[in-house]
Design a protein around this motif. Structure first.
Motif, PDB file in Angstrom:
ATOM      1  N   VAL A 182       0.965  -0.937   0.198  1.00 59.16           N
ATOM      2  CA  VAL A 182       0.442  -0.034   0.193  1.00 59.16           C
ATOM      3  C   VAL A 182       0.827   1.318   0.034  1.00 59.16           C
ATOM      4  O   VAL A 182       0.251   2.357  -0.497  1.00 59.16           O
TER       5      VAL A 182
ATOM      6  N   LYS B  87      -7.888  -0.914   4.098  1.00 63.12           N
ATOM      7  CA  LYS B  87      -6.984   0.798   3.214  1.00 63.12           C
ATOM      8  C   LYS B  87      -8.215   1.562   3.403  1.00 63.12           C
ATOM      9  O   LYS B  87      -9.378   1.177   4.526  1.00 63.12           O
TER      10      LYS B  87
ATOM     11  N   GLN C 233      -7.937   1.812  -5.081  1.00 56.85           N
ATOM     12  CA  GLN C 233      -8.168   0.749  -4.151  1.00 56.85           C
ATOM     13  C   GLN C 233      -8.653  -0.572  -3.646  1.00 56.85           C
ATOM     14  O   GLN C 233      -8.576  -1.390  -3.931  1.00 56.85           O
TER      15      GLN C 233
END
Lengths: 166, 433
Positions: free
Chosen positions: B115, B316, B219
């Motif tokens: 990420v 996320k 995402q």
């Protein structure tokens, strides 16, 4: 090479081969827990020269090289499986541990004595008298295995390059 | 490789996105699936577990240096928080090594590598990259060919800047229709795991395509590519578009070329699977495999002890927003431990500023550091004997998150949050505002 076979099923994953709990430890400690959640006595009873036999997708999951490293540390001479997870396969070869693809791996029973020739792609089952054809290891990987894995292979390559330069 | 007649004919034919990226990295005009090529790396990503602590002694043994420190990114995420001496030592090795090796791209405690990497602007369409972690295909969401490798292979990359590759075939996973409210990329991925199985990807490239994919945020796309290994693929790709461009520009990336990195129309694929997004229900994968996926109704009522929103796969910012939509104004059931470990510091800060984090914490969640933690079975918070968990993570292999007798169900952040409130696995659509 000849030894005794330890037989496991499909999708043997890297979490059972190298449990996360012991990943911070050295290979000695980690190897003691290799496969313990599926076969508690494996690490204690496997002998140098033995074979680990799997079904489909052996080594599924993580990139952790300690999965094949634990098997190598325990003295496992080669792996035989119907197929491997690609990442695990690369790791095993890089460590110099032959991973043999054998469509008929399912015919091998736990405890069978095997005679294995990784380069020729041939397994003799000494217990049943059966011989099994395997996929030959691709040439560029056979060279890696002959060198003993990627580390010694790189050592040779660097020595060659340094030799040329000097 | 010699250009035989079949080869040159294939070279004239259409190329997939995977072939185009590999060909560029191999310095060839085109490549053929099955061909062995040597590719030059644009980037190598390492974390503290598989990275410096493993490659440092090997590099020293060889007396070799990193081929190009500016193409290396190191992130600490596995042994944080360093709760014992061994963990502290592993983190210290990472810190010392990046300094000695001249690696400037070092992110210490900023979150999980997959990420953090795009957040910090290191990815762009068309890149050829490796990561020392199996979830490295997350980079495929940005149109990069990225895959996981082990530590010795990483050593080879660090010394040579190259890696061998068998040019993959492409398996097309096409989605049409619109997802219903409360259904997420995670549900799509679990459905694909159920259909393809753990080895359906055959270590080839999967490419997610279709109008449903185009409509996904970055995402959510990352969640799909992150779990490409769970269907046995080497990598998972999504062709870059304006959504990709906008996200990357915000991350500070310039000179983004999306038009070059598209598969040719009519490029041959190994398989083409079609999925209907409109018909998709929330999915839950039962122990001990992501391939044990089924509609949530099949497991509804299964009592849980732990609800865990964590990992690069499932914590996320957008995963946290999903959880918050369900949890706002509610409490986790008294017997359930609700745990949140955000995937990155950046996402955590945004979630804090907008109230998302509070909504989850007010529901009774304990906040763990932005690290891999329980998902990888690392750290101090492993599952105990016989505990049952539902998690937004990627894998539920036996014993992965703790005791061999623990049982892990996988679901979306919506489903994890709703199950936390109910005290048992339940359909999140019942709890959406």
């Amino acid at each position: 090479m000849s030894g005794t076979s330890w037989v496991f099923g499909d999708n043997v994953d890297t979490d059972v081969l190298a449990p996360g709990k012991y990943m911070k430890s050295g290979i000695e400690e980690l190897a003691r827990h290799c496969l313990e959640s599926v076969l508690p006595n494996f690490a204690a009873d496997v002998r140098p020269g033995d074979f680990v036999v799997g079904g489909r997708n052996f080594g599924a999951g993580s990139s952790r090289e300690q999965a094949p490293e634990a098997l190598r540390h325990l003295g496992v001479a080669a792996l035989v499986a119907v197929s491997y997870a690609g990442l695990f396969y690369r790791n095993a070869i890089n460590l110099g541990l032959p991973a043999i693809v054998c469509a008929n791996a399912g015919r091998i029973r736990a405890g069978d004595r095997l005679n294995v020739d990784p380069e020729a792609g041939r397994i003799e089952n000494l217990s049943t008298g059966e011989s099994l054809d395997c996929e030959p290891i691709p040439p560029h990987l056979a060279q890696l295995l002959r060198d003993g894995g990627l580390m010694p292979h790189l050592e040779k390559r660097l020595a060659r390059e340094r030799g040329i330069r000097s | 490789m010699p250009m035989n007649e079949a080869g040159s004919k294939a070279y004239a034919t259409a190329q997939t996105l995977a072939q185009k990226i590999v060909a560029r990295a191999a310095g060839k005009p085109a490549v053929t699936p099955g061909e062995i090529v040597i590719c030059k790396l644009d980037l190598a990503l390492m974390h503290d577990s598989g990275g410096p602590r493993r490659v440092k002694p090997l590099l020293e043994h060889l007396g070799a240096r990193v081929w190009n420190p500016d193409r290396v990114v190191v992130v600490t995420d596995h042994y944080l928080p360093a709760h014992d001496d061994e963990s502290r030592r592993i983190i210290e090795i990472a810190r010392d090594w990046v300094r000695d090796a001249g690696v400037r791209n070092f992110y210490d405690g900023m979150g999980i590598c997959h990420v953090v990497l795009p957040e910090k602007g290191h990815l762009r369409p068309g890149m050829f990259a490796v990561g020392g972690d199996s979830h490295s295909p997350t980079g495929g969401a940005f149109g990069a060919y990225m895959f996981g490798i082990g530590a010795t292979e990483m050593l080879g990359v660090l010394v040579t800047g190259e890696i061998w590759l068998r040019v993959p075939q492409t398996i097309l996973l096409e989605w049409t229709g619109r997802l219903a409210d409360g259904i997420a990329a995670k549900d799509m991925m679990l459905a694909m795991c159920g259909k393809l199985g753990l080895d359906g990807g055959q270590y080839q490239a999967v490419q997610y395509s279709g109008e449903t994919i185009t409509a996904l945020s970055m995402q959510e796309r990352m969640t799909l590519c992150n779990m490409a290994p769970e269907v046995g693929a080497q990598t998972g790709l999504i062709a870059p578009d304006e959504v990709t461009r906008a996200w990357l520009e915000e991350a500070g990336v310039t000179k983004i070329d999306t038009s070059r990195w598209q598969g040719d129309p009519g490029a041959a694929v190994a398989a083409h699977h079609c999925f209907d997004a409109a018909a998709l229900a929330p999915q839950v994968a039962a122990p001990h495999s992501p391939a044990n996926a089924a509609p949530v109704a099949e497991h509804a009522g299964t009592r849980i002890d732990i609800a865990y929103i964590g990992a690069c796969t499932g914590a996320k910012l957008e995963d946290m927003r999903m959880a918050a939509r369900v949890l706002k104004g509610r409490r986790a059931a008294s017997q359930v431990r609700l745990i949140l470990a955000p995937a990155s510091r950046r996402d955590q800060e945004i979630a804090r500023a907008e109230g998302t984090l509070d909504a989850i914490i007010d529901a009774g969640a304990s906040l763990l550091p932005t690290a891999c933690g329980i998902c990888a079975g690392y750290g101090a918070n492993r599952l105990e004997e016989n505990e049952v968990a539902i998690t937004s993570t990627a894998r539920n292999f036996k014993g992965r998150m703790g005791a061999a007798s623990s049982r892990v169900y996988l679901g979306s952040a919506y489903t994890v949050a709703a199950s936390a409130v109910a005290g048992h696995i339940c359909d999140p659509r019942e709890m959406l505002p």
